[in-house]
Design a protein around this motif. Structure first.
Motif, short mmCIF file in Angstrom:
data_model
loop_
_atom_site.label_atom_id
_atom_site.label_comp_id
_atom_site.label_asym_id
_atom_site.label_seq_id
_atom_site.Cartn_x
_atom_site.Cartn_y
_atom_site.Cartn_z
N VAL A 71 -6.53 0.74 -7.07
CA VAL A 71 -6.53 2.14 -6.65
C VAL A 71 -7.75 2.40 -5.78
O VAL A 71 -8.82 1.87 -6.02
CB VAL A 71 -6.54 3.09 -7.86
CG1 VAL A 71 -7.82 2.96 -8.67
CG2 VAL A 71 -6.33 4.54 -7.42
N ALA A 72 -7.57 3.18 -4.73
CA ALA A 72 -8.67 3.64 -3.89
C ALA A 72 -8.96 5.09 -4.25
O ALA A 72 -8.06 5.94 -4.20
CB ALA A 72 -8.30 3.53 -2.41
N LEU B 283 0.40 0.90 0.77
CA LEU B 283 0.22 2.09 -0.06
C LEU B 283 1.56 2.46 -0.69
O LEU B 283 2.54 2.71 0.02
CB LEU B 283 -0.30 3.25 0.78
CG LEU B 283 -0.59 4.54 0.00
CD1 LEU B 283 -1.82 4.35 -0.87
CD2 LEU B 283 -0.78 5.72 0.96
N VAL B 284 1.61 2.50 -2.03
CA VAL B 284 2.88 2.76 -2.71
C VAL B 284 2.81 3.93 -3.68
O VAL B 284 3.85 4.36 -4.18
CB VAL B 284 3.36 1.50 -3.48
CG1 VAL B 284 3.60 0.35 -2.52
CG2 VAL B 284 2.38 1.10 -4.58
N ALA B 285 1.61 4.44 -3.98
CA ALA B 285 1.49 5.51 -4.97
C ALA B 285 0.27 6.36 -4.67
O ALA B 285 -0.68 5.90 -4.03
CB ALA B 285 1.39 4.93 -6.38
N LEU C 146 -1.25 -0.79 -3.29
CA LEU C 146 -2.41 0.10 -3.36
C LEU C 146 -1.98 1.50 -3.76
O LEU C 146 -0.98 2.02 -3.27
CB LEU C 146 -3.10 0.15 -1.98
CG LEU C 146 -4.36 1.02 -1.87
CD1 LEU C 146 -5.50 0.43 -2.70
CD2 LEU C 146 -4.79 1.15 -0.40
N GLY C 147 -2.75 2.11 -4.64
CA GLY C 147 -2.61 3.53 -4.95
C GLY C 147 -3.82 4.26 -4.42
O GLY C 147 -4.86 3.67 -4.14
N MET C 148 -3.70 5.57 -4.28
CA MET C 148 -4.83 6.35 -3.75
C MET C 148 -4.97 7.65 -4.53
O MET C 148 -3.97 8.34 -4.80
CB MET C 148 -4.63 6.64 -2.26
CG MET C 148 -5.76 7.43 -1.62
SD MET C 148 -5.69 7.43 0.20
CE MET C 148 -6.30 5.76 0.56
N VAL C 149 -6.21 7.99 -4.86
CA VAL C 149 -6.54 9.27 -5.48
C VAL C 149 -7.35 10.06 -4.47
O VAL C 149 -8.42 9.61 -4.04
CB VAL C 149 -7.33 9.09 -6.79
CG1 VAL C 149 -7.74 10.45 -7.35
CG2 VAL C 149 -6.50 8.33 -7.81
N GLY C 150 -6.86 11.25 -4.09
CA GLY C 150 -7.48 12.01 -3.02
C GLY C 150 -6.92 11.57 -1.68
O GLY C 150 -5.97 10.76 -1.60
N VAL D 150 -8.97 7.09 6.89
CA VAL D 150 -9.76 5.92 7.27
C VAL D 150 -9.46 4.76 6.32
O VAL D 150 -9.24 3.61 6.75
CB VAL D 150 -11.26 6.26 7.26
CG1 VAL D 150 -12.10 5.00 7.43
CG2 VAL D 150 -11.58 7.27 8.36
N HIS D 151 -9.44 5.03 5.03
CA HIS D 151 -9.14 3.99 4.05
C HIS D 151 -7.74 3.42 4.26
O HIS D 151 -7.53 2.20 4.16
CB HIS D 151 -9.26 4.55 2.64
CG HIS D 151 -10.67 4.63 2.13
ND1 HIS D 151 -11.18 3.74 1.22
CD2 HIS D 151 -11.67 5.49 2.42
CE1 HIS D 151 -12.43 4.05 0.95
NE2 HIS D 151 -12.76 5.12 1.66
N ARG D 152 -6.77 4.29 4.52
CA ARG D 152 -5.39 3.80 4.69
C ARG D 152 -5.27 2.90 5.93
O ARG D 152 -4.60 1.86 5.89
CB ARG D 152 -4.43 4.99 4.76
CG ARG D 152 -4.27 5.72 3.43
CD ARG D 152 -3.14 6.71 3.48
NE ARG D 152 -3.37 7.85 4.35
CZ ARG D 152 -3.96 8.99 3.98
NH1 ARG D 152 -4.41 9.14 2.74
NH2 ARG D 152 -4.10 9.99 4.83
N ILE D 153 -5.87 3.32 7.02
CA ILE D 153 -5.84 2.50 8.25
C ILE D 153 -6.52 1.16 7.98
O ILE D 153 -5.99 0.10 8.34
CB ILE D 153 -6.54 3.24 9.41
CG1 ILE D 153 -5.75 4.49 9.81
CG2 ILE D 153 -6.70 2.30 10.61
CD1 ILE D 153 -6.51 5.41 10.74
N ALA D 154 -7.69 1.22 7.35
CA ALA D 154 -8.45 0.01 7.09
C ALA D 154 -7.69 -0.96 6.18
O ALA D 154 -7.68 -2.17 6.39
CB ALA D 154 -9.81 0.36 6.48
#
Length: 391
Positions: A91-92, A44-46, A17-21, A31-35
């Protein structure tokens, strides 16, 4: 999804999973990361975690991301991740509303699945463009209307579909909060600041922030669509540029009538999302602050309490249940269910199999477009003295 059923099957790894913001000082990113980790299907890697490069790098270090996978922009992240052999699977996007469209567009162009917070975009044109791109690329695009992940919300939807309350007549939905009853945005509170700023939040305040959840919940459970609405948006706190309260009447395609109230200036309410649906032979009621109980009232009979994991809970609710009955399960698990649904869909593609039928309930980009159309219709209606307006 039970804990035993939450493994990644034949894939042999967690999805990347990647995350923007979602960097330092953000609320919803955590919240998204915990979920995402709750069912152990994502890692989560990026990330492009902040529009401020220094904060973004510091946030990535906090989350123990490798330095080369901490990016300054979503565009750079999309391009460079797409070129990696161990690229992210999805990506989230958890930024304020105004940044959703550009980030989603970049990852769709790179061939990467998208999970985006609501509302999808700040304009209907952008939302429809993202839906078109996702379709052309054949990519999964989920929108995190997290309340659709609650077990008894899914049970209510299945009961309506099965005819448990007969033909639908009346839909009452509300989402009441009190946190913006004063000019909180003037204190520097980050969430209040951007949510009340039309440049970042879009054309609506409470309607976009929580009214969109109420609208989505009503359509999700009933399986029907709102055809038109009559809305009055109001700003009670002096000097605030966006609405903090709204009342609407709804007309559904199937003939039902409804009402929607959303407010962020209702003292005594924290997260008062409540749905009541009534048909020819019965009614259903669910409240977010007591999410483990669904009230079923057959016409002429005493109301029945259906408890998550208890007697009367169906297989749809069981598939979204993680812990035994009597233990509270709610907000984080609702988000987690959507991440589990998306994980199942992606894993099924990678493994060359059909995904679980239950995973199809995750809201898609099409529901995201519906939400933006709802917001624009409400603003348009209110600007025309509550004129009936089609979505």
């Amino acid at each position: 999804m039970t804990i035993e059923a939450s493994k990644s099957g034949g894939l042999g790894r967690r999805l990347r999973l990647g995350m923007v913001g979602g960097g330092r000082g953000a609320f919803i990113g955590a919240v998204h990361r915990i979920a995402a980790r709750l069912d152990d299907r994502w890692e989560l890697v990026a990330g492009a975690l902040s529009s401020d490069p220094d904060r973004g790098r510091a946030s990535g270090a906090d989350l123990m991301l490798r330095p080369e996978r901490i990016y300054e922009t979503a565009q750079a992240m999309a391009e460079r991740e797409a070129a990696r052999e161990d690229r992210i699977d999805a990506v989230a996007i958890v930024t304020p509303n105004d940044a959703h469209a550009a980030a989603a567009r970049a990852f769709l162009a790179a061939g990467i699945h998208v999970i985006c917070d609501k509302p999808l975009t700040t304009t209907r044109a952008e939302a429809e463009e993202l839906a078109r791109l996702a379709g052309e690329k054949n990519l999964i695009f989920a929108v995190t209307h997290n309340y659709t992940g609650y077990p008894l919300v899914r049970q209510a939807r299945a009961m309506v579909q099965a005819g448990a309350i007969g033909r639908l007549r009346v839909v009452q939905v509300e989402y009441a909060q009190d946190w913006l009853s004063t000019r909180l945005e003037e204190t520097g509170q980050k969430q209040a600041s951007w949510r009340t700023d039309p440049k970042r939040s879009g054309p609506a305040g409470s309607v976009g922030d929580i009214g969109s959840h109420a609208f989505n919940l009503a359509e999700f459970v009933t399986g029907d669509r709102v055809a038109s609405l009559s809305a009055e948006l109001h700003t009670f706190v002096d000097g605030r540029p966006l609405d903090d309260n709204a009342h609407m009447m709804l007309r559904f395609v199937g003939g039902a009538r409804g009402m929607l109230w959303c407010s962020q200036v209702a003292p005594g309410n924290e997260n008062g999302l409540r749905l009541r649906v009534y048909g020819e032979t019965g009614g259903l009621e669910w409240q977010q602050e007591n999410p483990n109980v669904l009230v079923h009232a057959p016409l002429g009979e005493p109301p029945r309490l259906i408890r998550r994991g208890g007697a009367g809970a169906n297989e749809v609710a069981a598939a979204a249940t993680r812990i035994p009955a009597g233990h509270p399960e709610g907000y984080l698990e609702g988000f987690a269910q959507l991440y589990a649904d998306v994980a199942e869909q992606i894993a099924a593609r990678l493994e060359g199999r059909q995904p679980s039928a239950f995973s199809a309930q995750v809201p898609t980009v099409e529901e995201g477009v519906r939400g933006v159309r709802f917001i624009e219709a409400a603003v348009r209606s209110s600007g025309q003295n509550a004129a009936w307006t089609e979505l």
